[in-house]
Enzyme design. Structure first.
Site, PDB file in Angstrom:
ATOM      1  N   ASP A 138      24.339  33.775  34.298  1.00  0.00           N
ATOM      2  CA  ASP A 138      25.271  34.899  34.347  1.00  0.00           C
ATOM      3  C   ASP A 138      24.476  36.104  34.832  1.00  0.00           C
ATOM      4  O   ASP A 138      23.637  36.650  34.092  1.00  0.00           O
ATOM      5  CB  ASP A 138      25.844  35.156  32.949  1.00  0.00           C
ATOM      6  CG  ASP A 138      26.788  36.349  32.892  1.00  0.00           C
ATOM      7  OD1 ASP A 138      26.899  37.083  33.895  1.00  0.00           O
ATOM      8  OD2 ASP A 138      27.405  36.566  31.827  1.00  0.00           O
ATOM      9  N   TYR A 191      37.367  47.015  42.304  1.00  0.00           N
ATOM     10  CA  TYR A 191      36.606  46.129  43.184  1.00  0.00           C
ATOM     11  C   TYR A 191      35.808  46.946  44.200  1.00  0.00           C
ATOM     12  O   TYR A 191      34.579  46.844  44.278  1.00  0.00           O
ATOM     13  CB  TYR A 191      37.543  45.156  43.904  1.00  0.00           C
ATOM     14  CG  TYR A 191      36.829  44.282  44.907  1.00  0.00           C
ATOM     15  CD1 TYR A 191      35.780  43.461  44.512  1.00  0.00           C
ATOM     16  CD2 TYR A 191      37.199  44.291  46.249  1.00  0.00           C
ATOM     17  CE1 TYR A 191      35.114  42.659  45.439  1.00  0.00           C
ATOM     18  CE2 TYR A 191      36.536  43.497  47.177  1.00  0.00           C
ATOM     19  CZ  TYR A 191      35.501  42.687  46.759  1.00  0.00           C
ATOM     20  OH  TYR A 191      34.833  41.911  47.676  1.00  0.00           O
TER      21      TYR A 191
END
Length: 249
Positions: free
Chosen positions: A66, A156
């Site tokens: 991760d 985003y």
């Protein structure tokens, strides 16, 4: 003059298991690079990409992690050094997209989007700077929304925007080691990463904003990334918009 081939180089590909990342992994391997394929949750795709490289006579390993966890970023590069003796190229294709109005975005969504798109990008770049051999290459995937814009993508585009600033700073800080650092900013890509956020009508609209009325294809992005990793060694601190002229009206 810098070495402009990938033969016998070591490349760490963040998100290298599928879509654009997988094509980069396979292309670099075909050019003779040894590949470290990072993946987060897509273990099956990572195994398939590694197997395809090995079946073609190349060398590859996969590493789960991760990248919002700095310890996982460090372990990714440590694996590359321990396995192959060093790192020459680092490409980070990871990211997360969310299309949601500002007024409806939660704090958890904001934190997650900036964690994946900004924090992970920063510490991937940091560890690459620590681990890369001299004359290395660092390439991050941004978005054409840094130049064009539309509604719904505040977290985003906002999360990807810092990559430009991180890249410019790193290009100066790593220059004495001849490490180039760049961002490639594609338009909306014709991959599963894009479609869940959009209706068919909006997908067609986005395609209409580029040459040929088509979304960006991963096959058109890989040659640019390969160029930056080889002959384009003199380019650094830049954001290259590879989007077919994508804009909004």
């Amino acid at each position: 003059m810098a070495d402009t081939t990938l033969r016998d180089k070591v490349a760490v590909i963040g998100g290298g298991e599928k879509n654009l990342g997988a094509l980069i992994s396979r292309t670099f391997a075909e050019d003779g690079a040894r590949i470290v394929v990072h993946y987060h949750t897509s273990e099956k795709e990572a195994e398939e990409t590694v197997r395809a490289i090995q079946d073609g006579g190349g060398k590859a390993v996969s590493v789960q992690g991760d990248l919002t966890r700095v310890t996982d970023v460090r372990r990714l590069f440590e694996t590359a050094v321990d396995t192959y003796g060093g790192v020459d190229v680092a490409v980070n294709t990871t990211g997360m997209v969310l299309r949601k109005p500002i007024l409806e975005t939660t704090e958890d969504e904001y934190d997650r989007m900036f964690g994946i798109n900004a924090k992970a990008g920063y510490f991937f770049l940091q560890e690459a700077g620590r681990r890369l051999n001299d004359h290395g290459r660092i390439i991050s995937l941004g978005t054409s929304l840094l130049a064009a814009f539309t509604d719904g993508y505040s977290t985003y585009a906002g999360g990807k925007a810092p990559l430009e600033h991180f890249t410019r700073a790193a290009a100066k800080e790593f220059a004495d080691r001849f490490i180039s650092v760049n961002v490639v900013a594609p338009g909306p890509m014709d991959t599963p990463f894009f479609y869940p956020q959009e209706t068919p009508e909006r997908a067609r609209f986005h395609a209409s904003q580029a040459m040929g009325d088509q979304l960006t294809r991963i096959e058109d992005i890989v040659p640019l990334i390969r160029f930056l990793a080889t002959e384009g060694w003199w380019i650094t601190g830049q954001t290259l918009f590879a989007n077919g002229g994508y804009t909004t009206r």
